[in-house]
Design a protein around this motif. Structure first.
Motif, PDB file in Angstrom:
ATOM      1  N   ARG A  52      -8.286 -11.603   3.663  1.00 46.26           N
ATOM      2  CA  ARG A  52      -9.079 -12.720   4.199  1.00 46.26           C
ATOM      3  C   ARG A  52      -8.718 -13.039   5.651  1.00 46.26           C
ATOM      4  O   ARG A  52      -9.453 -13.764   6.316  1.00 46.26           O
ATOM      5  CB  ARG A  52      -8.873 -13.975   3.338  1.00 46.26           C
ATOM      6  N   ASP A  53      -7.608 -12.514   6.142  1.00 44.70           N
ATOM      7  CA  ASP A  53      -7.143 -12.810   7.497  1.00 44.70           C
ATOM      8  C   ASP A  53      -7.113 -11.525   8.328  1.00 44.70           C
ATOM      9  O   ASP A  53      -6.106 -10.816   8.340  1.00 44.70           O
ATOM     10  CB  ASP A  53      -5.759 -13.453   7.448  1.00 44.70           C
ATOM     11  N   PRO A  54      -8.185 -11.206   9.048  1.00 48.48           N
ATOM     12  CA  PRO A  54      -8.223  -9.970   9.831  1.00 48.48           C
ATOM     13  C   PRO A  54      -7.132  -9.904  10.906  1.00 48.48           C
ATOM     14  O   PRO A  54      -6.788  -8.828  11.366  1.00 48.48           O
ATOM     15  CB  PRO A  54      -9.608  -9.977  10.476  1.00 48.48           C
ATOM     16  N   GLN A  55      -6.585 -11.051  11.300  1.00 49.96           N
ATOM     17  CA  GLN A  55      -5.521 -11.074  12.315  1.00 49.96           C
ATOM     18  C   GLN A  55      -4.141 -10.806  11.714  1.00 49.96           C
ATOM     19  O   GLN A  55      -3.151 -10.731  12.439  1.00 49.96           O
ATOM     20  CB  GLN A  55      -5.512 -12.434  13.022  1.00 49.96           C
ATOM     21  N   SER A  56      -4.055 -10.655  10.395  1.00 46.99           N
ATOM     22  CA  SER A  56      -2.760 -10.468   9.736  1.00 46.99           C
ATOM     23  C   SER A  56      -2.064  -9.188  10.167  1.00 46.99           C
ATOM     24  O   SER A  56      -0.839  -9.116  10.168  1.00 46.99           O
ATOM     25  CB  SER A  56      -2.928 -10.460   8.218  1.00 46.99           C
ATOM     26  N   GLY A  57      -2.844  -8.162  10.497  1.00 47.72           N
ATOM     27  CA  GLY A  57      -2.263  -6.880  10.882  1.00 47.72           C
ATOM     28  C   GLY A  57      -2.331  -5.830   9.795  1.00 47.72           C
ATOM     29  O   GLY A  57      -2.042  -4.663  10.040  1.00 47.72           O
ATOM     30  N   LEU A  58      -2.696  -6.214   8.565  1.00 47.43           N
ATOM     31  CA  LEU A  58      -2.844  -5.228   7.505  1.00 47.43           C
ATOM     32  C   LEU A  58      -4.132  -4.443   7.746  1.00 47.43           C
ATOM     33  O   LEU A  58      -5.214  -5.018   7.804  1.00 47.43           O
ATOM     34  CB  LEU A  58      -2.895  -5.901   6.129  1.00 47.43           C
ATOM     35  N   LEU A  59      -4.013  -3.124   7.878  1.00 43.64           N
ATOM     36  CA  LEU A  59      -5.177  -2.275   8.126  1.00 43.64           C
ATOM     37  C   LEU A  59      -5.830  -1.798   6.835  1.00 43.64           C
ATOM     38  O   LEU A  59      -7.032  -1.612   6.769  1.00 43.64           O
ATOM     39  CB  LEU A  59      -4.775  -1.061   8.966  1.00 43.64           C
ATOM     40  N   GLY A  60      -5.017  -1.575   5.815  1.00 45.81           N
ATOM     41  CA  GLY A  60      -5.534  -1.086   4.542  1.00 45.81           C
ATOM     42  C   GLY A  60      -4.399  -0.823   3.585  1.00 45.81           C
ATOM     43  O   GLY A  60      -3.227  -0.869   3.961  1.00 45.81           O
ATOM     44  N   TYR A  61      -4.764  -0.528   2.333  1.00 43.95           N
ATOM     45  CA  TYR A  61      -3.745  -0.280   1.313  1.00 43.95           C
ATOM     46  C   TYR A  61      -4.328   0.510   0.157  1.00 43.95           C
ATOM     47  O   TYR A  61      -5.544   0.604  -0.007  1.00 43.95           O
ATOM     48  CB  TYR A  61      -3.154  -1.593   0.798  1.00 43.95           C
ATOM     49  N   GLN A  62      -3.430   1.072  -0.644  1.00 42.55           N
ATOM     50  CA  GLN A  62      -3.782   1.770  -1.872  1.00 42.55           C
ATOM     51  C   GLN A  62      -2.856   1.264  -2.966  1.00 42.55           C
ATOM     52  O   GLN A  62      -1.632   1.255  -2.791  1.00 42.55           O
ATOM     53  CB  GLN A  62      -3.565   3.283  -1.738  1.00 42.55           C
TER      54      GLN A  62
END
Length: 166
Positions: A52-62
């Motif tokens: 929900r927070d595009p500024q968090s720094g998470l690009l993606g996950y599996q």
């Protein structure tokens, strides 16, 4: 909802440094769900918060399972600073979850194990190739390119990445 495979060979569109964060848990005693279930449920909540927070720094996950006892997440981050910032932010779920785990640890009698590993991978030290795959792993996090744009071999893709960083 299944992603459609992209025909042919592709590679991840990652540029520069890549931060890979692995985090997981192991259920040591199935008969004590009250000890391990809160840990199991914490990760999906944190991932929703991060998405929900595009500024968090998470690009993606599996999300992955190693066995009926082990569950883990491979995460790709914009930077180690963003990862560490999220981990330490008092208003975010991670900090609250970590406090909960620390409280449970003393009472859990080793019913659940937790772990994480962080890798900061400089340019020229990673490459990827996907054949007839939907976006997956690093490519799902950073985008997909035709493999020819980065090189036909693993060595070419790594050398190109290293040269672009210099």
């Amino acid at each position: 909802m299944f992603a459609k495979p992209i025909p042919g060979r592709t590679t991840a569109a990652a540029e520069g440094e890549v931060v890979v964060f692995l985090i997981g848990m192991r259920i040591n005693h199935f008969r004590a769900p009250h000890q391990w279930l809160p840990v199991f449920l914490a990760m999906p909540r944190m991932l929703r918060e991060l998405r929900r927070d595009p500024q968090s720094g998470l690009l993606g996950y599996q999300l992955l399972s190693g066995s009926p006892r082990t569950y883990y997440v491979v995460q790709y981050w914009e930077s180690k600073e963003k990862l560490l910032e999220y981990a330490a932010a008092p208003e975010k779920l991670h900090r609250k979850g970590w406090a909960l785990i620390n409280r449970f640890e003393h009472k859990s009698r080793q019913h659940v194990g937790i772990w994480h590993e962080t890798y900061v991978v400089p340019p020229g030290n990673y490459e990827s190739i996907y054949g007839d795959m939907p976006p997956y792993g690093l490519a799902a996090a950073t985008g997909v390119l035709p493999v020819e744009r980065r090189g036909a071999t693993a060595r070419e893709r790594m050398d190109r990445s290293r040269a672009a960083a210099e």
